[in-house]
Motif scaffolding. Sequence first.
Motif, PDB file in Angstrom:
ATOM      1  N   ALA A   1       0.823  -1.216   0.000  1.00 22.83           N
ATOM      2  CA  ALA A   1       0.000   0.000   0.000  1.00 22.83           C
ATOM      3  C   ALA A   1       0.855   1.264   0.000  1.00 22.83           C
ATOM      4  CB  ALA A   1      -0.944  -0.007   1.197  1.00 22.83           C
ATOM      5  N   SER A   2       1.983   1.240   0.697  1.00 20.81           N
ATOM      6  CA  SER A   2       2.828   2.441   0.734  1.00 20.81           C
ATOM      7  C   SER A   2       3.411   2.761  -0.637  1.00 20.81           C
ATOM      8  CB  SER A   2       3.938   2.293   1.770  1.00 20.81           C
ATOM      9  OG  SER A   2       4.882   1.330   1.367  1.00 20.81           O
ATOM     10  N   LYS A   3       3.674   1.730  -1.433  1.00 23.54           N
ATOM     11  CA  LYS A   3       4.199   1.928  -2.780  1.00 23.54           C
ATOM     12  C   LYS A   3       3.093   2.242  -3.787  1.00 23.54           C
ATOM     13  CE  LYS A   3       7.848  -1.463  -2.119  1.00 23.54           C
ATOM     14  NZ  LYS A   3       8.320  -2.785  -2.548  1.00 23.54           N
ATOM     15  N   GLU A   4       1.880   1.838  -3.473  1.00 29.47           N
ATOM     16  CA  GLU A   4       0.756   1.921  -4.408  1.00 29.47           C
ATOM     17  C   GLU A   4      -0.411   2.707  -3.821  1.00 29.47           C
ATOM     18  OE1 GLU A   4       1.067   0.928  -7.425  1.00 29.47           O
ATOM     19  OE2 GLU A   4       2.913  -0.239  -7.183  1.00 29.47           O
ATOM     20  N   GLN A   5      -0.129   3.868  -3.244  1.00 33.73           N
ATOM     21  CA  GLN A   5      -1.160   4.661  -2.572  1.00 33.73           C
ATOM     22  C   GLN A   5      -2.306   5.041  -3.498  1.00 33.73           C
ATOM     23  OE1 GLN A   5       0.670   7.923  -0.507  1.00 33.73           O
ATOM     24  NE2 GLN A   5       2.113   6.582   0.523  1.00 33.73           N
ATOM     25  N   GLY A   6      -2.001   5.341  -4.733  1.00 34.86           N
ATOM     26  CA  GLY A   6      -3.049   5.712  -5.679  1.00 34.86           C
ATOM     27  C   GLY A   6      -4.020   4.581  -5.939  1.00 34.86           C
ATOM     28  N   VAL A   7      -3.520   3.373  -6.028  1.00 34.70           N
ATOM     29  CA  VAL A   7      -4.379   2.211  -6.238  1.00 34.70           C
ATOM     30  C   VAL A   7      -5.190   1.933  -4.974  1.00 34.70           C
ATOM     31  CG1 VAL A   7      -4.417  -0.273  -6.682  1.00 34.70           C
ATOM     32  CG2 VAL A   7      -2.847   1.193  -7.974  1.00 34.70           C
ATOM     33  N   PHE A   8      -4.530   1.876  -3.835  1.00 35.93           N
ATOM     34  CA  PHE A   8      -5.204   1.529  -2.587  1.00 35.93           C
ATOM     35  C   PHE A   8      -6.200   2.594  -2.134  1.00 35.93           C
ATOM     36  CE2 PHE A   8      -2.396  -1.951  -2.375  1.00 35.93           C
ATOM     37  CZ  PHE A   8      -2.799  -2.790  -1.347  1.00 35.93           C
ATOM     38  N   SER A   9      -6.046   3.823  -2.597  1.00 29.84           N
ATOM     39  CA  SER A   9      -6.940   4.895  -2.155  1.00 29.84           C
ATOM     40  C   SER A   9      -8.400   4.640  -2.513  1.00 29.84           C
ATOM     41  CB  SER A   9      -6.491   6.242  -2.725  1.00 29.84           C
ATOM     42  OG  SER A   9      -6.671   6.259  -4.134  1.00 29.84           O
ATOM     43  N   ARG A  10      -8.640   3.792  -3.482  1.00 31.88           N
ATOM     44  CA  ARG A  10     -10.018   3.467  -3.885  1.00 31.88           C
ATOM     45  C   ARG A  10     -10.670   2.403  -3.008  1.00 31.88           C
ATOM     46  NH1 ARG A  10     -10.232   3.171 -10.422  1.00 31.88           N
ATOM     47  NH2 ARG A  10      -9.390   5.244 -10.831  1.00 31.88           N
ATOM     48  N   TYR A  11      -9.923   1.825  -2.099  1.00 31.87           N
ATOM     49  CA  TYR A  11     -10.398   0.710  -1.283  1.00 31.87           C
ATOM     50  C   TYR A  11     -10.162   1.009   0.200  1.00 31.87           C
ATOM     51  CZ  TYR A  11      -9.879  -0.995  -5.979  1.00 31.87           C
ATOM     52  OH  TYR A  11      -9.945  -1.107  -7.346  1.00 31.87           O
ATOM     53  N   PRO A  12     -11.031   1.804   0.814  1.00 32.96           N
ATOM     54  CA  PRO A  12     -10.789   2.274   2.179  1.00 32.96           C
ATOM     55  C   PRO A  12     -10.734   1.172   3.238  1.00 32.96           C
ATOM     56  CG  PRO A  12     -12.983   2.908   1.428  1.00 32.96           C
ATOM     57  CD  PRO A  12     -12.254   2.342   0.249  1.00 32.96           C
ATOM     58  N   ALA A  13     -11.543   0.141   3.125  1.00 31.50           N
ATOM     59  CA  ALA A  13     -11.502  -0.935   4.124  1.00 31.50           C
ATOM     60  C   ALA A  13     -10.190  -1.708   4.014  1.00 31.50           C
ATOM     61  CB  ALA A  13     -12.698  -1.869   3.961  1.00 31.50           C
ATOM     62  N   LEU A  14      -9.763  -1.994   2.805  1.00 28.81           N
ATOM     63  CA  LEU A  14      -8.496  -2.692   2.589  1.00 28.81           C
ATOM     64  C   LEU A  14      -7.329  -1.855   3.089  1.00 28.81           C
ATOM     65  CD1 LEU A  14      -6.956  -5.098   1.401  1.00 28.81           C
ATOM     66  CD2 LEU A  14      -6.985  -3.907  -0.801  1.00 28.81           C
ATOM     67  N   THR A  15      -7.368  -0.571   2.795  1.00 27.42           N
ATOM     68  CA  THR A  15      -6.314   0.331   3.269  1.00 27.42           C
ATOM     69  C   THR A  15      -6.308   0.409   4.786  1.00 27.42           C
ATOM     70  OG1 THR A  15      -6.469   1.626   1.243  1.00 27.42           O
ATOM     71  CG2 THR A  15      -5.405   2.686   3.123  1.00 27.42           C
ATOM     72  N   GLY A  16      -7.499   0.522   5.385  1.00 30.65           N
ATOM     73  CA  GLY A  16      -7.597   0.557   6.843  1.00 30.65           C
ATOM     74  C   GLY A  16      -7.021  -0.697   7.475  1.00 30.65           C
ATOM     75  N   PHE A  17      -7.320  -1.839   6.894  1.00 34.87           N
ATOM     76  CA  PHE A  17      -6.778  -3.103   7.392  1.00 34.87           C
ATOM     77  C   PHE A  17      -5.254  -3.112   7.285  1.00 34.87           C
ATOM     78  CE2 PHE A  17      -5.558  -7.575   6.478  1.00 34.87           C
ATOM     79  CZ  PHE A  17      -5.772  -8.076   7.758  1.00 34.87           C
ATOM     80  N   ALA A  18      -4.733  -2.668   6.147  1.00 34.88           N
ATOM     81  CA  ALA A  18      -3.281  -2.625   5.947  1.00 34.88           C
ATOM     82  C   ALA A  18      -2.602  -1.712   6.954  1.00 34.88           C
ATOM     83  CB  ALA A  18      -2.958  -2.174   4.522  1.00 34.88           C
ATOM     84  N   LEU A  19      -3.304  -0.669   7.367  1.00 35.12           N
ATOM     85  CA  LEU A  19      -2.721   0.306   8.297  1.00 35.12           C
ATOM     86  C   LEU A  19      -2.963  -0.039   9.757  1.00 35.12           C
ATOM     87  CD1 LEU A  19      -3.524   3.565   6.339  1.00 35.12           C
ATOM     88  CD2 LEU A  19      -1.388   2.260   6.396  1.00 35.12           C
ATOM     89  N   GLY A  20      -3.610  -1.178  10.010  1.00 38.74           N
ATOM     90  CA  GLY A  20      -3.713  -1.657  11.374  1.00 38.74           C
ATOM     91  C   GLY A  20      -5.022  -1.461  12.093  1.00 38.74           C
ATOM     92  N   LYS A  21      -6.080  -1.050  11.395  1.00 38.53           N
ATOM     93  CA  LYS A  21      -7.375  -0.932  12.056  1.00 38.53           C
ATOM     94  C   LYS A  21      -7.893  -2.324  12.398  1.00 38.53           C
ATOM     95  CE  LYS A  21      -8.723   3.467  10.089  1.00 38.53           C
ATOM     96  NZ  LYS A  21      -9.722   4.203   9.343  1.00 38.53           N
ATOM     97  N   ALA A  22      -8.555  -2.434  13.520  1.00 39.56           N
ATOM     98  CA  ALA A  22      -9.081  -3.717  13.975  1.00 39.56           C
ATOM     99  C   ALA A  22     -10.167  -4.217  13.018  1.00 39.56           C
ATOM    100  CB  ALA A  22      -9.675  -3.578  15.372  1.00 39.56           C
ATOM    101  N   ILE A  23     -10.257  -5.538  12.871  1.00 34.18           N
ATOM    102  CA  ILE A  23     -11.292  -6.135  12.029  1.00 34.18           C
ATOM    103  C   ILE A  23     -12.264  -6.939  12.885  1.00 34.18           C
ATOM    104  CG2 ILE A  23      -9.936  -6.241   9.907  1.00 34.18           C
ATOM    105  CD1 ILE A  23      -9.523  -9.242  10.476  1.00 34.18           C
TER     106      ILE A  23
END
Length: 94
Positions: free
Chosen positions: A69-91
């Motif tokens: 995600a850090s390398k592909e911020q533009g791609v991941f920006s369209r997927y907020p739940a996936l990005t949140g998970f990658a950044l450590g939000k609880a599931i």
Amino acid sequence: MLDYPKVCREAFALVDDIGKGAFNTEFSERGTLATTVEVAMPVLAVFRELDPRDRSSILACRTRLAKIASKEQGVFSRYPALTGFALGKAITVQ
């Protein structure tokens, strides 16, 4: 809290969108094949190994996803739940 099924849906939507060429020129000059190799395949590999009930599996998955995600911020920006998970939000696993 993030909904685990939503995170999975977004991960597979990302892969599907890449396959359809959604990110070919918007964020880079690379084509679908390069984006597949650099983003889609690693994301799929992460989810193939993820056990949502195993804390160490979740932490390993997040570490790998965060690097992608850090390398592909533009791609991941369209997927907020996936990005949140990658950044450590609880599931929440249901």
